[in-house]
Design a protein around this motif. Structure first.
Motif, PDB file in Angstrom:
ATOM      1  N   ILE A  45       0.841  -1.199   0.000  1.00  0.00           N
ATOM      2  CA  ILE A  45       0.000   0.000   0.000  1.00  0.00           C
ATOM      3  C   ILE A  45       0.874   1.246   0.000  1.00  0.00           C
ATOM      4  O   ILE A  45       1.740   1.414   0.861  1.00  0.00           O
ATOM      5  CB  ILE A  45      -0.904   0.045   1.249  1.00  0.00           C
ATOM      6  CG1 ILE A  45      -1.697  -1.257   1.400  1.00  0.00           C
ATOM      7  CG2 ILE A  45      -1.825   1.251   1.197  1.00  0.00           C
ATOM      8  CD1 ILE A  45      -2.660  -1.533   0.281  1.00  0.00           C
ATOM      9  N   VAL A  46       0.636   2.131  -0.971  1.00  0.00           N
ATOM     10  CA  VAL A  46       1.301   3.434  -1.009  1.00  0.00           C
ATOM     11  C   VAL A  46       0.217   4.503  -1.097  1.00  0.00           C
ATOM     12  O   VAL A  46      -0.635   4.468  -1.984  1.00  0.00           O
ATOM     13  CB  VAL A  46       2.259   3.561  -2.207  1.00  0.00           C
ATOM     14  CG1 VAL A  46       2.821   4.977  -2.297  1.00  0.00           C
ATOM     15  CG2 VAL A  46       3.401   2.556  -2.080  1.00  0.00           C
ATOM     16  N   ALA A  47       0.239   5.442  -0.168  1.00  0.00           N
ATOM     17  CA  ALA A  47      -0.772   6.497  -0.097  1.00  0.00           C
ATOM     18  C   ALA A  47      -0.149   7.853  -0.368  1.00  0.00           C
ATOM     19  O   ALA A  47       1.034   8.076  -0.110  1.00  0.00           O
ATOM     20  CB  ALA A  47      -1.432   6.489   1.283  1.00  0.00           C
ATOM     21  N   GLY A  48      -0.964   8.757  -0.884  1.00  0.00           N
ATOM     22  CA  GLY A  48      -0.501  10.122  -1.122  1.00  0.00           C
ATOM     23  C   GLY A  48      -1.669  11.085  -1.081  1.00  0.00           C
ATOM     24  O   GLY A  48      -2.807  10.720  -1.390  1.00  0.00           O
ATOM     25  N   HIS A  49      -1.391  12.326  -0.697  1.00  0.00           N
ATOM     26  CA  HIS A  49      -2.440  13.346  -0.664  1.00  0.00           C
ATOM     27  C   HIS A  49      -2.852  13.739  -2.076  1.00  0.00           C
ATOM     28  O   HIS A  49      -2.043  13.711  -3.013  1.00  0.00           O
ATOM     29  CB  HIS A  49      -1.951  14.591   0.078  1.00  0.00           C
ATOM     30  CG  HIS A  49      -1.785  14.384   1.554  1.00  0.00           C
ATOM     31  ND1 HIS A  49      -2.847  14.152   2.394  1.00  0.00           N
ATOM     32  CD2 HIS A  49      -0.671  14.378   2.342  1.00  0.00           C
ATOM     33  CE1 HIS A  49      -2.405  14.017   3.640  1.00  0.00           C
ATOM     34  NE2 HIS A  49      -1.084  14.137   3.630  1.00  0.00           N
ATOM     35  N   VAL A  50      -4.103  14.132  -2.215  1.00  0.00           N
ATOM     36  CA  VAL A  50      -4.600  14.624  -3.496  1.00  0.00           C
ATOM     37  C   VAL A  50      -4.370  16.129  -3.640  1.00  0.00           C
ATOM     38  O   VAL A  50      -4.109  16.638  -4.730  1.00  0.00           O
ATOM     39  CB  VAL A  50      -6.099  14.258  -3.686  1.00  0.00           C
ATOM     40  CG1 VAL A  50      -6.979  15.016  -2.697  1.00  0.00           C
ATOM     41  CG2 VAL A  50      -6.551  14.522  -5.114  1.00  0.00           C
ATOM     42  N   ASP A  51      -4.449  16.847  -2.523  1.00  0.00           N
ATOM     43  CA  ASP A  51      -4.154  18.283  -2.558  1.00  0.00           C
ATOM     44  C   ASP A  51      -3.783  18.762  -1.163  1.00  0.00           C
ATOM     45  O   ASP A  51      -3.782  17.996  -0.198  1.00  0.00           O
ATOM     46  CB  ASP A  51      -5.325  19.090  -3.134  1.00  0.00           C
ATOM     47  CG  ASP A  51      -6.586  19.051  -2.271  1.00  0.00           C
ATOM     48  OD1 ASP A  51      -6.518  18.546  -1.133  1.00  0.00           O
ATOM     49  OD2 ASP A  51      -7.640  19.506  -2.730  1.00  0.00           O
ATOM     50  N   HIS A  52      -3.413  20.030  -1.074  1.00  0.00           N
ATOM     51  CA  HIS A  52      -3.081  20.635   0.210  1.00  0.00           C
ATOM     52  C   HIS A  52      -3.573  22.075   0.173  1.00  0.00           C
ATOM     53  O   HIS A  52      -4.287  22.471  -0.750  1.00  0.00           O
ATOM     54  CB  HIS A  52      -1.581  20.557   0.502  1.00  0.00           C
ATOM     55  CG  HIS A  52      -0.719  21.248  -0.497  1.00  0.00           C
ATOM     56  ND1 HIS A  52      -0.621  20.854  -1.811  1.00  0.00           N
ATOM     57  CD2 HIS A  52       0.089  22.331  -0.386  1.00  0.00           C
ATOM     58  CE1 HIS A  52       0.195  21.660  -2.462  1.00  0.00           C
ATOM     59  NE2 HIS A  52       0.647  22.560  -1.615  1.00  0.00           N
ATOM     60  N   ALA A  53      -3.219  22.855   1.144  1.00  0.00           N
ATOM     61  CA  ALA A  53      -3.823  24.185   1.296  1.00  0.00           C
ATOM     62  C   ALA A  53      -3.576  25.125   0.127  1.00  0.00           C
ATOM     63  O   ALA A  53      -4.363  26.033  -0.119  1.00  0.00           O
ATOM     64  CB  ALA A  53      -3.334  24.828   2.593  1.00  0.00           C
ATOM     65  N   THR A  54      -2.497  24.913  -0.623  1.00  0.00           N
ATOM     66  CA  THR A  54      -2.185  25.866  -1.693  1.00  0.00           C
ATOM     67  C   THR A  54      -2.195  25.264  -3.096  1.00  0.00           C
ATOM     68  O   THR A  54      -1.835  25.932  -4.055  1.00  0.00           O
ATOM     69  CB  THR A  54      -0.799  26.511  -1.444  1.00  0.00           C
ATOM     70  OG1 THR A  54       0.201  25.479  -1.403  1.00  0.00           O
ATOM     71  CG2 THR A  54      -0.796  27.282  -0.133  1.00  0.00           C
ATOM     72  N   GLY A  55      -2.599  24.012  -3.241  1.00  0.00           N
ATOM     73  CA  GLY A  55      -2.666  23.456  -4.581  1.00  0.00           C
ATOM     74  C   GLY A  55      -2.681  21.941  -4.611  1.00  0.00           C
ATOM     75  O   GLY A  55      -2.773  21.280  -3.580  1.00  0.00           O
ATOM     76  N   PRO A  56      -2.577  21.343  -5.804  1.00  0.00           N
ATOM     77  CA  PRO A  56      -2.566  19.891  -5.953  1.00  0.00           C
ATOM     78  C   PRO A  56      -1.361  19.254  -5.286  1.00  0.00           C
ATOM     79  O   PRO A  56      -0.298  19.857  -5.199  1.00  0.00           O
ATOM     80  CB  PRO A  56      -2.517  19.701  -7.475  1.00  0.00           C
ATOM     81  CG  PRO A  56      -3.056  20.968  -8.047  1.00  0.00           C
ATOM     82  CD  PRO A  56      -2.591  22.045  -7.103  1.00  0.00           C
ATOM     83  N   SER A  57      -1.541  18.006  -4.855  1.00  0.00           N
ATOM     84  CA  SER A  57      -0.448  17.213  -4.300  1.00  0.00           C
ATOM     85  C   SER A  57      -0.127  16.048  -5.221  1.00  0.00           C
ATOM     86  O   SER A  57      -0.694  15.903  -6.303  1.00  0.00           O
ATOM     87  CB  SER A  57      -0.809  16.721  -2.894  1.00  0.00           C
ATOM     88  OG  SER A  57      -0.728  17.767  -1.957  1.00  0.00           O
TER      89      SER A  57
END
Length: 217
Positions: free
Chosen positions: A118-130
């Motif tokens: 399993i590898v997870a990652g954010h889709v976005d954050h406070a100032t733009g895409p992740s």
């Protein structure tokens, strides 16, 4: 702690962590109705029983920590950090202020070894895409390359991309055991609400199809 119990604990923790995506950037910066790409029904697996047959010429690897994830089709090239469990049993997530970072639960299956990594990652954050903003734009046949600590690169071929609502997340299908080397990439998705944030998760299913030296890929 026995292996099955640890697996169940990991599954529960991961589901909790991946659901915690508020999508703050979307509220203030994205045009109304626009959201990260979502997979089309054509990218889903035909059925729970129909998955590609493992290539007997591709041998699973011994466990080795992942260092980097690369997905050429969506221009992802990101380091992998190790994740632990929090005191409440939930899985840590990569720092939200780092847009180009993925996370792997260090006590789970290593990408390339037998089992479901399993590898997870954010889709976005406070100032733009992740890092995983465009995960839903992937298609069957695209590849995911995972550079490992032992100098090998495990290359996975995607065989399905699906999106699930939080309330109907299929734990067994996503996190269940496998007798071959498989990989799941997970981020938030499934629609968006200003009051509730992302309503589900995008999950990419892939299986090991090639192994090469990291320096030669």
């Amino acid at each position: 702690m026995d292996r099955d119990h640890r697996r169940r604990e990991t599954i529960a923790a991961t589901v909790t962590a991946i659901g915690l995506c508020a999508g703050v950037w979307l509220i203030d910066h994205t045009p109304e109705g626009q959201a990260p790409p979502q997979p089309s029904p054509a990218e889903a697996a035909p059925s729970d029983l129909e998955e590609p047959t493992a290539d007997p010429s591709i041998s699973p690897l011994a466990p080795s920590h992942p260092l980097r994830v690369r997905i050429p089709a969506i221009s992802v090239d990101a380091p992998v950090m190790e994740l632990e469990l929090e005191q409440d049993g939930s899985l840590q997530t990569p720092p939200e202020d780092n847009a180009n970072l993925t996370g792997w639960y260090r006590h789970g299956t290593a990408p390339g070894a037998i089992g479901t990594a399993i590898v997870a990652g954010h889709v976005d954050h406070a100032t733009g895409p992740s890092v995983f903003y465009n995960l839903g734009a992937l298609r069957k046949g695209h590849t995911v390359q995972v550079d490992r600590q032992d100098g090998s690169t495990a290359v996975f071929t995607i065989h399905a991309i699906e999106v699930y609502s939080r309330k109907d997340f299929p734990n067994k299908r996503v996190y269940g055991r496998s007798d071959r080397a498989e990989l799941r990439l997970i981020t938030c998705g499934g629609g968006y609400s200003e009051s509730d944030g992302y309503l589900g998760n995008v999950v990419v299913y892939a299986h090991l199809t090639k192994v090469t030296s990291t320096s030669r890929l």
